[in-house]
Design an enzyme around this catalytic site. Sequence first.
Site, PDB file in Angstrom:
ATOM      1  N   VAL A 139     -12.100  30.764 -60.333  1.00 25.82           N
ATOM      2  CA  VAL A 139     -10.767  30.316 -59.904  1.00 25.82           C
ATOM      3  C   VAL A 139      -9.779  30.188 -61.058  1.00 25.82           C
ATOM      4  O   VAL A 139      -8.568  30.186 -60.841  1.00 25.82           O
ATOM      5  CB  VAL A 139     -10.839  28.968 -59.137  1.00 25.82           C
ATOM      6  CG1 VAL A 139     -11.613  29.106 -57.843  1.00 25.82           C
ATOM      7  CG2 VAL A 139     -11.394  27.845 -60.011  1.00 25.82           C
ATOM      8  N   TYR A 195     -10.397  14.358 -65.462  1.00 26.57           N
ATOM      9  CA  TYR A 195     -10.613  14.621 -64.034  1.00 26.57           C
ATOM     10  C   TYR A 195      -9.464  14.011 -63.226  1.00 26.57           C
ATOM     11  O   TYR A 195      -8.880  14.660 -62.344  1.00 26.57           O
ATOM     12  CB  TYR A 195     -11.959  14.015 -63.619  1.00 26.57           C
ATOM     13  CG  TYR A 195     -12.433  14.348 -62.227  1.00 26.57           C
ATOM     14  CD1 TYR A 195     -12.822  15.640 -61.883  1.00 26.57           C
ATOM     15  CD2 TYR A 195     -12.523  13.360 -61.251  1.00 26.57           C
ATOM     16  CE1 TYR A 195     -13.290  15.928 -60.603  1.00 26.57           C
ATOM     17  CE2 TYR A 195     -12.988  13.642 -59.975  1.00 26.57           C
ATOM     18  CZ  TYR A 195     -13.368  14.929 -59.655  1.00 26.57           C
ATOM     19  OH  TYR A 195     -13.836  15.217 -58.393  1.00 26.57           O
TER      20      TYR A 195
HETATM   21  N1  LIG Z   1     -19.008  14.902 -54.548  1.00 28.03           N
HETATM   22  C1  LIG Z   1     -18.083  13.973 -54.623  1.00 28.03           C
HETATM   23  O1  LIG Z   1     -18.405  12.766 -54.534  1.00 28.03           O
HETATM   24  C2  LIG Z   1     -16.622  14.347 -54.783  1.00 28.03           C
HETATM   25  C3  LIG Z   1     -15.697  13.317 -54.697  1.00 28.03           C
HETATM   26  C4  LIG Z   1     -14.345  13.624 -54.808  1.00 28.03           C
HETATM   27  C5  LIG Z   1     -13.942  14.931 -54.980  1.00 28.03           C
HETATM   28  N2  LIG Z   1     -14.866  15.922 -55.068  1.00 28.03           N
HETATM   29  C6  LIG Z   1     -14.350  17.283 -55.215  1.00 28.03           C
HETATM   30  O2  LIG Z   1     -14.885  18.086 -54.185  1.00 28.03           O
HETATM   31  C7  LIG Z   1     -14.949  19.449 -54.626  1.00 28.03           C
HETATM   32  C8  LIG Z   1     -16.331  20.007 -54.355  1.00 28.03           C
HETATM   33  O3  LIG Z   1     -17.262  19.258 -55.085  1.00 28.03           O
HETATM   34  P1  LIG Z   1     -18.815  19.145 -54.728  1.00 28.03           P
HETATM   35  O4  LIG Z   1     -19.130  17.712 -54.828  1.00 28.03           O
HETATM   36  O5  LIG Z   1     -19.106  19.899 -53.493  1.00 28.03           O
HETATM   37  O6  LIG Z   1     -19.404  19.860 -56.036  1.00 28.03           O
HETATM   38  P2  LIG Z   1     -20.554  20.951 -56.295  1.00 28.03           P
HETATM   39  O7  LIG Z   1     -20.823  20.855 -57.750  1.00 28.03           O
HETATM   40  O8  LIG Z   1     -21.674  20.800 -55.330  1.00 28.03           O
HETATM   41  O9  LIG Z   1     -19.818  22.338 -55.962  1.00 28.03           O
HETATM   42  C9  LIG Z   1     -18.769  22.832 -56.748  1.00 28.03           C
HETATM   43  C10 LIG Z   1     -18.810  24.342 -56.701  1.00 28.03           C
HETATM   44  O10 LIG Z   1     -17.697  24.837 -57.462  1.00 28.03           O
HETATM   45  C11 LIG Z   1     -18.155  25.985 -58.160  1.00 28.03           C
HETATM   46  N3  LIG Z   1     -17.301  26.274 -59.314  1.00 28.03           N
HETATM   47  C12 LIG Z   1     -17.239  25.598 -60.489  1.00 28.03           C
HETATM   48  N4  LIG Z   1     -16.380  26.210 -61.316  1.00 28.03           N
HETATM   49  C13 LIG Z   1     -15.889  27.293 -60.660  1.00 28.03           C
HETATM   50  C14 LIG Z   1     -14.972  28.313 -60.990  1.00 28.03           C
HETATM   51  N5  LIG Z   1     -14.385  28.376 -62.204  1.00 28.03           N
HETATM   52  N6  LIG Z   1     -14.687  29.257 -60.061  1.00 28.03           N
HETATM   53  C15 LIG Z   1     -15.300  29.222 -58.849  1.00 28.03           C
HETATM   54  N7  LIG Z   1     -16.189  28.300 -58.482  1.00 28.03           N
HETATM   55  C16 LIG Z   1     -16.480  27.335 -59.385  1.00 28.03           C
HETATM   56  C17 LIG Z   1     -19.584  25.652 -58.572  1.00 28.03           C
HETATM   57  O11 LIG Z   1     -20.315  26.823 -58.911  1.00 28.03           O
HETATM   58  C18 LIG Z   1     -20.091  24.953 -57.314  1.00 28.03           C
HETATM   59  O12 LIG Z   1     -20.670  25.870 -56.419  1.00 28.03           O
HETATM   60  C19 LIG Z   1     -14.550  19.437 -56.104  1.00 28.03           C
HETATM   61  O13 LIG Z   1     -13.188  19.812 -56.215  1.00 28.03           O
HETATM   62  C20 LIG Z   1     -14.733  17.984 -56.502  1.00 28.03           C
HETATM   63  O14 LIG Z   1     -13.879  17.627 -57.562  1.00 28.03           O
HETATM   64  C21 LIG Z   1     -16.208  15.660 -54.990  1.00 28.03           C
END
Ligand SMILES: NC(=O)c1ccc[n+]([C@@H]2O[C@H](COP(=O)([O-])OP(=O)(O)OC[C@H]3O[C@@H](n4cnc5c(N)ncnc54)[C@H](O)[C@@H]3O)[C@@H](O)[C@H]2O)c1
Length: 258
Positions: A63, A153
């Site tokens: 991305v 973050y």
């Molecule tokens: N899990 C939580 O508690 C939480 C809370 C608030 C926000 N979020 C947000 O939710 C979203 C998803 O997080 P998640 O918890 O499912 O995380 P996760 O780590 O399970 O999944 C994130 C995915 O993003 C991909 N990724 C990373 N860098 C990338 C890049 N440069 N290009 C394309 N893909 C890339 C990774 O390979 C992974 O598959 C994120 O934006 C995170 O900041 C998560």
Amino acid sequence: MRLDGKTAVVTGAASGMGATEAELFAREGAHVFVCDIQESPGRELAERIASNGGRATFQRLDVAQDDSWAELVTSIESAGEGLHVLVNNAGIIVRDGLMAMTMADWDGILSVNLNGPMLGMRACAPLMRDSGGGSIVNIGSLSGMMGHPVAAYAASKWGLRGLSKSAALELADWRVRVNMIHPGLVHTPLIAGTAAYDAMRSMTPLDRAARPDEVAAVALFLASDDSSFLTGVDVPVDGGFEAVSAYRRVWQDLRERS
Ligand SMILES: NC(=O)c1ccc[n+]([C@@H]2O[C@H](COP(=O)([O-])OP(=O)(O)OC[C@H]3O[C@@H](n4cnc5c(N)ncnc54)[C@H](O)[C@@H]3O)[C@@H](O)[C@H]2O)c1
């Protein structure tokens, strides 16, 4: 089948919430472009969706790279079905505060969490305009609504909020809606098993982490025509953390004293 006949892009779709969103959107009738830098779990997910009767195409997408988005646009144009939904879900975290953080950490987080959605919206919005309109769902975080121990973050997610509202304003002319989900604690590989997981769970009024499908359900609502008059809004999906967690310990303490 709330996305029947639609094409959707989900970034970061090889894991966590993105994978659940991709599967749900396919079950709801969309042709889903499963996009991630992780190739093998991304391809496996696309194959699993297809074996369950859905339509999915894996596309390697970083991305943070404009060229990578250009390749995705070419693939979507080749499919010839337009583009209606973009979920900017890919995100990363490095758990250091302001004083310990390196410039590489700062640049890395901002390039994925903030530059990524910006490049994605610029690449995909014209395809949505040409398809008669669309819906963009940007995945933020509670750290974009309050102070957070990981400064980079929080900065990336606060920035994404401003970017999303500006995009909602500009893209309304093209009938492209832009909304945000702000997850609280969600059980995914990003946070499960860390000390932050237990600390956040103890402050969440519903007293647990969300399942990824509880966030995906809200993403589906925002992606579909069910939310046709919503644009520029923030939707916390956080078990009450943002609204009332400050009184969580007070409430527990009062119950123990009574
Ligand atoms: N899990 C939580 O508690 C939480 C809370 C608030 C926000 N979020 C947000 O939710 C979203 C998803 O997080 P998640 O918890 O499912 O995380 P996760 O780590 O399970 O999944 C994130 C995915 O993003 C991909 N990724 C990373 N860098 C990338 C890049 N440069 N290009 C394309 N893909 C890339 C990774 O390979 C992974 O598959 C994120 O934006 C995170 O900041 C998560």
